[in-house]
Design an enzyme around this catalytic site. Structure first.
Site, PDB file in Angstrom:
ATOM      1  CG  ASP A   2      -2.231   1.266   1.058  1.00 56.17           C
ATOM      2  OD1 ASP A   2      -1.952   1.888   0.100  1.00 56.17           O
ATOM      3  OD2 ASP A   2      -1.811   1.510   2.672  1.00 56.17           O
ATOM      4  CB  SER A   3       0.126   4.922  -0.331  1.00 58.00           C
ATOM      5  OG  SER A   3      -1.065   4.661   0.549  1.00 58.00           O
ATOM      6  N   GLY A  32      -3.330   8.949  -3.683  1.00 55.42           N
ATOM      7  CA  GLY A  32      -4.661   9.749  -4.042  1.00 55.42           C
ATOM      8  C   GLY A  32      -4.485  11.037  -4.560  1.00 55.42           C
ATOM      9  CB  CYS A  83      -2.673   0.317  -2.733  1.00 53.49           C
ATOM     10  SG  CYS A  83      -2.929   2.226  -2.489  1.00 53.49           S
ATOM     11  CD  GLU A 123      -0.893   6.590   6.769  1.00 49.20           C
ATOM     12  OE1 GLU A 123       0.053   7.041   7.274  1.00 49.20           O
ATOM     13  OE2 GLU A 123      -1.293   5.699   6.170  1.00 49.20           O
ATOM     14  CB  CYS A 159      -9.721   4.506   0.360  1.00 48.81           C
ATOM     15  SG  CYS A 159      -8.042   4.645   1.163  1.00 48.81           S
ATOM     16  CB  THR A 160      -6.504   0.028   2.249  1.00 50.25           C
ATOM     17  OG1 THR A 160      -5.351   0.580   1.519  1.00 50.25           O
ATOM     18  CG2 THR A 160      -7.067  -1.228   1.012  1.00 50.25           C
ATOM     19  CG  HIS A 161      -5.335   5.089   5.110  1.00 51.62           C
ATOM     20  ND1 HIS A 161      -5.167   4.609   3.402  1.00 51.62           N
ATOM     21  CD2 HIS A 161      -4.731   5.642   5.071  1.00 51.62           C
ATOM     22  CE1 HIS A 161      -4.057   5.172   3.532  1.00 51.62           C
ATOM     23  NE2 HIS A 161      -3.672   5.185   4.871  1.00 51.62           N
TER      24      HIS A 161
HETATM   25  N1  DGL Z   1      -5.081   3.868   0.368  1.00 48.34           N
HETATM   26  C1  DGL Z   1      -4.579   3.990  -0.591  1.00 48.34           C
HETATM   27  C2  DGL Z   1      -5.992   3.517  -1.647  1.00 48.34           C
HETATM   28  O1  DGL Z   1      -6.616   2.518  -1.396  1.00 48.34           O
HETATM   29  C3  DGL Z   1      -4.862   5.989  -0.160  1.00 48.34           C
HETATM   30  C4  DGL Z   1      -3.821   6.195   0.436  1.00 48.34           C
HETATM   31  C5  DGL Z   1      -3.154   7.654  -0.469  1.00 48.34           C
HETATM   32  O2  DGL Z   1      -4.123   8.099  -1.293  1.00 48.34           O
HETATM   33  O3  DGL Z   1      -1.807   7.363  -0.861  1.00 48.34           O
HETATM   34  O4  DGL Z   1      -6.745   4.367  -2.406  1.00 48.34           O
END
Ligand code: DGL
Length: 273
Positions: free
Chosen positions: A10-11, A43, A73, A152, A184-186
């Site tokens: 992931d990022s 993103g 991600c 975050e 979004c995985t966040h």
């Molecule tokens: N976790 C990323 C996703 O699922 C988003 C986080 C980012 O913007 O880097 O899109």
């Protein structure tokens, strides 16, 4: 039987919500997780840049000797899954298709909301994938530029986050969706906030469980699962600060995080836009 680990990336730490489900679904598999924290967030970046980053990370995981790569991600999946699948030798599983399938199955009024990063919304991939399952479903997509930074940040449950969630939820409530893809995985860490804002009549769809199921099936069908008589181990790599990753990561993984190693990625050739 194949003892090589599963690679997950992931990022940042958001993909740990996917890793958590993988560890629960496949407790006998080893895993190596790479967070590209030095370049978070993905993103707001152009799709071609996200695609290039995804290729760099994917190739690094392949050099680590993984047997399958999970793109945990949504932005990276939306921008570069086909390129990754072409570039890597090992199978690559993304997080969009399992969620799109679940949403198409779940909706009763065929109005589905999507909350995701700007890159994911700009790609239009969810609309394509949902419609591949049911061409009559309308997808209403809302980009959420502030959420990842708030999640975050030092206090993800601050009033500011609830306000940001209310703001992005408003157009979806207005449109009368009965299903919302949290693309979004966040976002799973904010599940209680989303559920309260949308109410019980709206079903929230997350990628983690659906993706873990798809990974399990891929390993099984390709005959590359590990033996079931063992408990797997997991380790972490980050392009950012290992101490910060460990601290923030615990919140998302909800399991202990011991060693985190710093890595530098080799540049990939620029991808076509
Ligand atoms: N976790 C990323 C996703 O699922 C988003 C986080 C980012 O913007 O880097 O899109």
């Amino acid at each position: 039987m194949d003892g090589r680990p599963i690679g997950v990336f992931d990022s940042g730490v958001g993909g740990l919500t996917v890793l958590h489900e993988l560890l629960v679904t496949l407790p006998h598999e080893d895993a190596v997780y790479l967070g590209d924290n030095a370049r978070l967030p993905y993103g707001p970046r152009p799709l071609a840049e996200v695609r290039r980053f995804a290729l760099e990370v994917g190739r690094h995981l392949e050099r680590e000797g993984v047997k399958l790569v999970v793109v945990a991600c949504n932005s990276a999946t939306a921008a570069g899954l086909p390129d990754l699948q072409r570039a890597l030798e090992v199978p690559v599983v993304g997080v969009l298709e399992p969620e799109a399938h679940a949403a198409a199955l779940t909706t009763r009024n065929r109005r589905v909301g999507l909350l995701a990063t700007e890159a994911t919304v700009a790609s239009g991939r969810y609309e394509e994938l949902v419609r591949a399952h049911d061409a009559g479903v309308e997808v209403i997509a809302v980009p959420c530029p502030r959420l990842v930074t708030l999640i975050e940040g030092p206090d993800p449950f601050a009033e500011e986050t609830t306000e940001a969630v209310r703001e992005v939820a408003a157009p979806l409530k207005e449109a009368g969706v009965d299903t919302v893809i949290l693309g979004c995985t966040h976002y799973p860490i904010l599940r209680p906030v989303f559920q309260r804002v949308f109410g019980r009549s709206v079903t929230l769809v997350f990628s983690a469980e659906e993706t873990a199921r798809e990974v399990a099936e891929t390993l099984e069908r390709k005959g590359i699962a590990n033996g079931e008589d063992r408990e797997g181990s997991y380790r972490f790599l980050t392009t950012g600060d290992p101490a910060a990753f460990r601290e923030m990561g615990k919140r998302f993984l909800q399991l202990p995080i011991r060693d985190v190693e710093h890595v530098t990625l080799a540049a990939a050739a620029p991808a076509a836009a």
